[in-house]
Design an enzyme around this catalytic site. Sequence first.
Site, PDB file in Angstrom:
ATOM      1  N   ALA A 203      -4.332  -3.263  -7.192  1.00  0.00           N
ATOM      2  CA  ALA A 203      -5.234  -3.925  -6.249  1.00  0.00           C
ATOM      3  C   ALA A 203      -6.508  -3.116  -6.106  1.00  0.00           C
ATOM      4  O   ALA A 203      -6.473  -1.887  -6.068  1.00  0.00           O
ATOM      5  CB  ALA A 203      -4.576  -4.082  -4.878  1.00  0.00           C
ATOM      6  N   ASP A 204      -7.620  -3.818  -6.038  1.00  0.00           N
ATOM      7  CA  ASP A 204      -8.895  -3.169  -5.750  1.00  0.00           C
ATOM      8  C   ASP A 204      -9.208  -3.213  -4.263  1.00  0.00           C
ATOM      9  O   ASP A 204      -9.938  -2.366  -3.758  1.00  0.00           O
ATOM     10  CB  ASP A 204     -10.010  -3.823  -6.554  1.00  0.00           C
ATOM     11  CG  ASP A 204      -9.949  -3.421  -8.015  1.00  0.00           C
ATOM     12  OD1 ASP A 204     -10.676  -2.494  -8.395  1.00  0.00           O
ATOM     13  OD2 ASP A 204      -9.146  -4.003  -8.755  1.00  0.00           O
TER      14      ASP A 204
END
Length: 311
Positions: A203-204
């Site tokens: 996940a960013d």
Amino acid sequence: MVRGAPAIAIVGCLSLAAELAEAKSTYNEKAQLHKDVSSKLEYLVSARPTAVNMKKAAEELSNVSKSLCEKSISLQDMVKSIISWCEKMLEDDVNTNKKIGKFGAEAIISSNEGNSSVQVITHCNTGSLATAGYGTALGVIRALHDMGHLNKAFCTETRPYNQGARLTAYELVYEKIPSVLICDSMGAALMNSQKIHAVVVGADRVTRNGDTANKIGTYQLAVCAKHHNIPFYVCAPTTSIDLSLAHGKDIPIEERPHKEMTDVAGTRIAAPGISCWNPAFDVTPAELITGIVTELGVLKPSELFKKLQDN
């Protein structure tokens, strides 16, 4: 030149540390140093807007710099303290990733009733090349392999920039982890034809309600996993969780150069004159996510806000 949300933050801060180490003699007073540090951090945040890790690290380091500026220490000691803070990010990130790997592997094994040989799909690159070491989603795969519970890891090519084919495949081969490369469009067919026990992705940025921005193509894997009743895990350090944003629609999505789609190794493969849409990330809604794997444990999206507030 740098990708992977944790790595973006670490390299950004270390680049500042390297510059300070070279230019510390150019500062005359601590206030000047603090102003320059804050300004450079603001610039670094603008470089990669989707990954929140750089923004959070910049805010924290700017506060550290301000605090040091107000203390009765020398300018030289202030520089050393800032550099040490940046260097500690490396050690902290590896420790965090190993916890994520352990928690994620245990969750997958448990949800499959202790199945001694699981098969998982991952997307993009979330290993040592995207972090300080070990990795997040790829860290879970490493942990499964180390525990003797991994039959096979499937990695997508991750078009258009091929992080999966170039980077994840390299790490899997290097670590001698049993693995298979698939095209991005093969995920649904694979889930339908073989027993897949989990999808694990990185996940960013994760918002307060559990919506998650990750490499483009993640959302479609989540939809397919839901249809096939396959657990879908997002692996993210708490530095990737942004409680200031309520929903995924609020996440700024970076758009990449069209040449990543139209050209391969400098050779045009797309029809001349065609328009392109090339977002680097998509947003997976919380309702498609089984669990968010953090260094604090595996959390349901609905548990995220309270858990982080308590910590």
